[in-house]
Design an enzyme around this catalytic site. Sequence first.
Site, PDB file in Angstrom:
ATOM      1  N   TYR A 106       0.829  -1.201   0.000  1.00 51.77           N
ATOM      2  CA  TYR A 106       0.000   0.000   0.000  1.00 51.77           C
ATOM      3  C   TYR A 106       0.863   1.250   0.000  1.00 51.77           C
ATOM      4  O   TYR A 106       1.917   1.291   0.639  1.00 51.77           O
ATOM      5  CB  TYR A 106      -0.874   0.052   1.260  1.00 51.77           C
ATOM      6  N   TYR A 145      -1.064  -9.969   0.367  1.00 55.75           N
ATOM      7  CA  TYR A 145      -0.006  -9.482   1.253  1.00 55.75           C
ATOM      8  C   TYR A 145      -0.097 -10.149   2.619  1.00 55.75           C
ATOM      9  O   TYR A 145      -1.167 -10.574   3.043  1.00 55.75           O
ATOM     10  CB  TYR A 145      -0.036  -7.955   1.371  1.00 55.75           C
ATOM     11  N   ARG A 155      -3.556 -11.945   3.257  1.00 57.26           N
ATOM     12  CA  ARG A 155      -4.846 -11.493   2.750  1.00 57.26           C
ATOM     13  C   ARG A 155      -5.005 -11.920   1.293  1.00 57.26           C
ATOM     14  O   ARG A 155      -4.081 -11.744   0.495  1.00 57.26           O
ATOM     15  CB  ARG A 155      -4.951  -9.961   2.773  1.00 57.26           C
ATOM     16  N   HIS A 158      -7.561  -8.127  -2.780  1.00 59.33           N
ATOM     17  CA  HIS A 158      -8.844  -7.483  -2.496  1.00 59.33           C
ATOM     18  C   HIS A 158      -8.780  -5.999  -2.786  1.00 59.33           C
ATOM     19  O   HIS A 158      -7.709  -5.389  -2.775  1.00 59.33           O
ATOM     20  CB  HIS A 158      -9.262  -7.707  -1.042  1.00 59.33           C
ATOM     21  N   HIS A 160     -10.746  -2.534  -1.346  1.00 61.90           N
ATOM     22  CA  HIS A 160     -11.672  -1.982  -0.355  1.00 61.90           C
ATOM     23  C   HIS A 160     -12.666  -1.065  -1.071  1.00 61.90           C
ATOM     24  O   HIS A 160     -12.269  -0.271  -1.928  1.00 61.90           O
ATOM     25  CB  HIS A 160     -10.911  -1.179   0.697  1.00 61.90           C
TER      26      HIS A 160
HETATM   27 FE   LIG Z   1      -6.369  -4.278   2.564  1.00 62.31          FE
END
Ligand SMILES: [Fe+3]
Lengths: 240, 236
Positions: A106, A145, A155, A158, A160
Amino acid sequence: MTPAEYYQRDRRIHPPALTPDYKTSVARSPRFSLISLQGSMSEITGPTFGHGDISPIDNDLIKNYAKDGDPIGERIIVHGRVLDENARPVPDTLVEVWQANAGGRYRHKKDSYLAPIDPNFGGCGRTITDADGYYFFRTIKPGAYPWRNWVNNWRPAHIHVSVFGHAFCQRLITQLYFEGDPLIPICPIVQTVPDPEAIDRLTAKLDMNATVPLDSIAYRFDIVLRGRRSTMFENRLEGN
Amino acid sequence: MKVVDARANRPQYLPETASQTAGPYVHIGLAPGAAGFRIFDRELGWDIAGPNAAGERIRVEGVVIDGTGSPVKDVLIEVWQANAAGIYAHPEAGGAVEEGFRGWGRVITDFETGEWGFDTVKPGPVGARARMVSGVSQRVRDSHPDWQGRAQEDSIPMAPHLNLWIVARGINIGLNTRMYFDDEGPANATDPVLNLIEWERRRATLIAKRTLRDGRPVYRFDIRLQGEDETVFFDV
Ligand SMILES: [Fe+3]
């Protein structure tokens, strides 16, 4: 007369506040029951947004942060409709998305994962649904990640997603997953949702018809917000 | 024989999309400046009342506290409120608001301390539904013989309040609560929503405390996710 209320939220399809396998929820979940509140003007109204609030490029995550080229990764289209529980479109509502880059990193000062930042990828976008409730984003498929929950959790890929609807009680944040991802069934955050069919509805489906040949693959993701009662108007149900 | 399929006439409902936590990086999508980068021409929600709103200009500050007693440093709060006349900026609210008044805002915390704060105007009272308060509605009505409101016949006044929606990592579905004002004692005493809370001592968790700082009103509103003073949250 006060405008109509929304249907009560079916809490059985949503994750409960306390989900011990997702450890962060333990200290952040209220212990007392929610107080049920009939929708007043405070709940059945909500903010409105217009095209003056956003820019046309905001829904193109491939271009909206590009500095000296396109971001690395699999080019995808994510599209669908925002509907309500009555299966009616929700037009003119703000949809916002954020995600990791193709490596699972991110662009956030709190993310220290070793995968590199992509200089051409910001990872956020927003759009407003059209008259049919339709929305469209172009982006890069995010990577899986790792995260600290158990020692070795990953995870699933995905995105959000945040949606407003037309009432503050319709406000929703969720996550979109990708069909076929083997991490979905073993993710403690996905599995906070108690209903397997509800999880399946969080999974975007490959949509070959919406692909752009030789350019981008496509996924379809419809979002359903709470529906609204009909009001009695001169002895007939209005709005149905 | 004619077969009638009764299901054909039934409404076909869709189930609501399930909620998922906003996660630790909610700022990227909803407040990218806080995540540490600039991308949009305009971020949304930083100006709740706009320049033309009537009423008292106030500041609201607080911290969200988790079950260990620690501040929640990555929370994001959205605010939804009426203007000083008690009207929401929404087509069904029954009236117009000042130019530039949206009544909605987005607030993030200081990543080091968990403290958050925002500037707005104090809202006015808003009408509720009489059916909200079967037990107290008559008492509330009796105590407001002059109530005009926006004059719906089934409407009784709610004390001035802000509607808050709280999301963060570890919060699986956004938490709805309300903030009331401690200088509105008589209105709070008959507010149908506060009266809906059976345990009187829990009502105090929704009432912000007013102080003056450099002559400006500042309301303090700490939100407790757990513990004996757990804030009241609503299923709206
Ligand atoms: Fe996330």
